[in-house]
Design a protein around this motif. Structure first.
Motif, PDB file in Angstrom:
ATOM      1  N   ASN A 148       0.564  -7.562  16.406  1.00 11.64           N
ATOM      2  CA  ASN A 148       1.192  -6.981  15.232  1.00 11.64           C
ATOM      3  C   ASN A 148       0.731  -7.634  13.930  1.00 11.64           C
ATOM      4  N   PHE A 149      -0.200  -8.559  14.002  1.00 14.67           N
ATOM      5  CA  PHE A 149      -0.653  -9.256  12.796  1.00 14.67           C
ATOM      6  C   PHE A 149      -1.328  -8.311  11.803  1.00 14.67           C
ATOM      7  N   LEU A 150      -2.276  -7.521  12.271  1.00 13.17           N
ATOM      8  CA  LEU A 150      -3.019  -6.640  11.361  1.00 13.17           C
ATOM      9  C   LEU A 150      -2.123  -5.571  10.742  1.00 13.17           C
ATOM     10  N   PRO A 151      -1.232  -4.906  11.512  1.00  7.62           N
ATOM     11  CA  PRO A 151      -0.319  -3.963  10.855  1.00  7.62           C
ATOM     12  C   PRO A 151       0.566  -4.620   9.796  1.00  7.62           C
ATOM     13  N   TRP A 152       1.029  -5.843  10.069  1.00  5.29           N
ATOM     14  CA  TRP A 152       1.834  -6.541   9.062  1.00  5.29           C
ATOM     15  C   TRP A 152       1.000  -6.888   7.838  1.00  5.29           C
ATOM     16  N   LEU A 153      -0.220  -7.322   8.050  1.00  5.45           N
ATOM     17  CA  LEU A 153      -1.094  -7.648   6.929  1.00  5.45           C
ATOM     18  C   LEU A 153      -1.328  -6.410   6.061  1.00  5.45           C
ATOM     19  N   CYS A 154      -1.619  -5.286   6.709  1.00  3.57           N
ATOM     20  CA  CYS A 154      -1.838  -4.037   5.961  1.00  3.57           C
ATOM     21  C   CYS A 154      -0.578  -3.618   5.217  1.00  3.57           C
ATOM     22  N   ALA A 155       0.589  -3.760   5.848  1.00  2.00           N
ATOM     23  CA  ALA A 155       1.846  -3.390   5.205  1.00  2.00           C
ATOM     24  C   ALA A 155       2.104  -4.249   3.968  1.00  2.00           C
ATOM     25  N   VAL A 156       1.841  -5.541   4.077  1.00  4.69           N
ATOM     26  CA  VAL A 156       2.064  -6.443   2.943  1.00  4.69           C
ATOM     27  C   VAL A 156       1.093  -6.120   1.806  1.00  4.69           C
ATOM     28  N   VAL A 157      -0.166  -5.920   2.127  1.00  2.00           N
ATOM     29  CA  VAL A 157      -1.154  -5.602   1.087  1.00  2.00           C
ATOM     30  C   VAL A 157      -0.809  -4.277   0.417  1.00  2.00           C
ATOM     31  N   LEU A 158      -0.421  -3.274   1.201  1.00  5.81           N
ATOM     32  CA  LEU A 158      -0.011  -1.994   0.622  1.00  5.81           C
ATOM     33  C   LEU A 158       1.221  -2.159  -0.261  1.00  5.81           C
ATOM     34  N   ALA A 159       2.184  -2.978   0.164  1.00  2.00           N
ATOM     35  CA  ALA A 159       3.386  -3.196  -0.641  1.00  2.00           C
ATOM     36  C   ALA A 159       3.036  -3.857  -1.969  1.00  2.00           C
ATOM     37  N   VAL A 160       2.144  -4.832  -1.948  1.00  2.00           N
ATOM     38  CA  VAL A 160       1.717  -5.485  -3.187  1.00  2.00           C
ATOM     39  C   VAL A 160       1.020  -4.474  -4.096  1.00  2.00           C
ATOM     40  N   CYS A 161       0.128  -3.667  -3.529  1.00  2.06           N
ATOM     41  CA  CYS A 161      -0.577  -2.654  -4.332  1.00  2.06           C
ATOM     42  C   CYS A 161       0.404  -1.620  -4.886  1.00  2.06           C
ATOM     43  N   GLY A 162       1.359  -1.175  -4.063  1.00  3.44           N
ATOM     44  CA  GLY A 162       2.346  -0.207  -4.525  1.00  3.44           C
ATOM     45  C   GLY A 162       3.207  -0.762  -5.646  1.00  3.44           C
ATOM     46  N   ALA A 163       3.651  -2.013  -5.492  1.00  3.43           N
ATOM     47  CA  ALA A 163       4.451  -2.641  -6.544  1.00  3.43           C
ATOM     48  C   ALA A 163       3.640  -2.766  -7.831  1.00  3.43           C
ATOM     49  N   TRP A 164       2.384  -3.121  -7.687  1.00  2.62           N
ATOM     50  CA  TRP A 164       1.513  -3.241  -8.859  1.00  2.62           C
ATOM     51  C   TRP A 164       1.324  -1.886  -9.542  1.00  2.62           C
ATOM     52  N   LEU A 165       1.143  -0.833  -8.758  1.00  3.58           N
ATOM     53  CA  LEU A 165       1.006   0.507  -9.326  1.00  3.58           C
ATOM     54  C   LEU A 165       2.274   0.922 -10.076  1.00  3.58           C
ATOM     55  N   VAL A 166       3.437   0.655  -9.482  1.00  2.00           N
ATOM     56  CA  VAL A 166       4.698   0.992 -10.154  1.00  2.00           C
ATOM     57  C   VAL A 166       4.826   0.200 -11.447  1.00  2.00           C
ATOM     58  N   TRP A 167       4.531  -1.086 -11.395  1.00  2.00           N
ATOM     59  CA  TRP A 167       4.623  -1.927 -12.597  1.00  2.00           C
ATOM     60  C   TRP A 167       3.692  -1.411 -13.690  1.00  2.00           C
ATOM     61  N   GLU A 168       2.441  -1.113 -13.321  1.00  4.35           N
ATOM     62  CA  GLU A 168       1.479  -0.572 -14.296  1.00  4.35           C
ATOM     63  C   GLU A 168       2.001   0.717 -14.920  1.00  4.35           C
ATOM     64  N   ALA A 169       2.513   1.606 -14.072  1.00  4.03           N
ATOM     65  CA  ALA A 169       2.986   2.898 -14.563  1.00  4.03           C
ATOM     66  C   ALA A 169       4.194   2.738 -15.482  1.00  4.03           C
ATOM     67  N   ARG A 170       5.097   1.836 -15.151  1.00  2.00           N
ATOM     68  CA  ARG A 170       6.320   1.673 -15.943  1.00  2.00           C
ATOM     69  C   ARG A 170       6.093   0.874 -17.212  1.00  2.00           C
ATOM     70  N   THR A 171       4.980   0.166 -17.333  1.00  2.00           N
ATOM     71  CA  THR A 171       4.710  -0.623 -18.543  1.00  2.00           C
ATOM     72  C   THR A 171       3.652   0.031 -19.415  1.00  2.00           C
TER      73      THR A 171
END
Length: 182
Positions: A55-78
């Motif tokens: 389950n390491f790779l799925p967790w790694l992908c989930a974390v990276v996607l979450a960071v990218c998604g949060a960054w996209l939301v932050w960029e859009a809202r600012t």
């Protein structure tokens, strides 16, 4: 006299989506990350070779996607994607090439169990490349010579990949015969 190529350089292009639409994209990425994290919870965490579980790779992908998604939301809202450039391309989607590429993927999924990895991946390659050629408006996209070249290239890519996985890595892929070579 001013340089015409710099005209409007400070203005955002008209085709860049609104900050609201950009936020929706970021939230969508966060939802995909949450789905991957939920899926990773369903996979055993027993440590395998090297201390890493399956389950390491799925967790790694989930974390990276979450960071990218949060960054996209932050960029859009600012203020939105301030540095975004004109994406270029056609103003409307070209459905024909999309259908070619999608058909290649679907045919591959449908045929891989019956005709084997090499043939199904070759068909997928040929159809996808034909779609990309049509998207690029290449004049020789549908000629017999181009089709023959695409089939040969697809075989030259898929056969060594199949052999590497089945013969060297001992990973079972669907084959046309029981020998492991086709």
């Amino acid at each position: 006299m001013s340089d015409p190529s710099l005209a409007g350089a400070d203005e955002a292009p008209d085709c860049i989506p609104s900050p609201r639409a950009q936020t929706v994209v970021g939230v969508g990425v966060l939802l995909v990350a949450a789905g991957m994290a939920f899926g990773a919870l369903q996979i055993s965490s027993e440590a395998g070779y090297g201390g890493v579980g399956p389950n390491f790779l799925p967790w790694l992908c989930a974390v990276v996607l979450a960071v990218c998604g949060a960054w996209l939301v932050w960029e859009a809202r600012t203020g939105g994607f301030r540095e975004a450039s004109d994406p270029g391309g056609q103003p409307r989607a070209d459905i024909g090439p999309f259908v070619w590429v999608s058909t290649g993927l679907l045919v591959n999924a449908a045929l891989i169990g019956t005709v084997g990895f090499i043939v199904s991946c070759t068909v997928c390659y040929v159809l996808a490349v034909q779609g990309l050629r049509r998207a690029g408006r290449q004049p020789l996209a549908g000629t017999p010579a181009t089709w023959a070249k695409d089939v040969a290239t697809g075989l030259l890519i898929s056969a060594p990949v199949f052999w590497a996985f089945t013969q060297f890595l001992a990973i079972n892929l669907p084959g046309l015969t029981e020998t492991g070579w086709l």
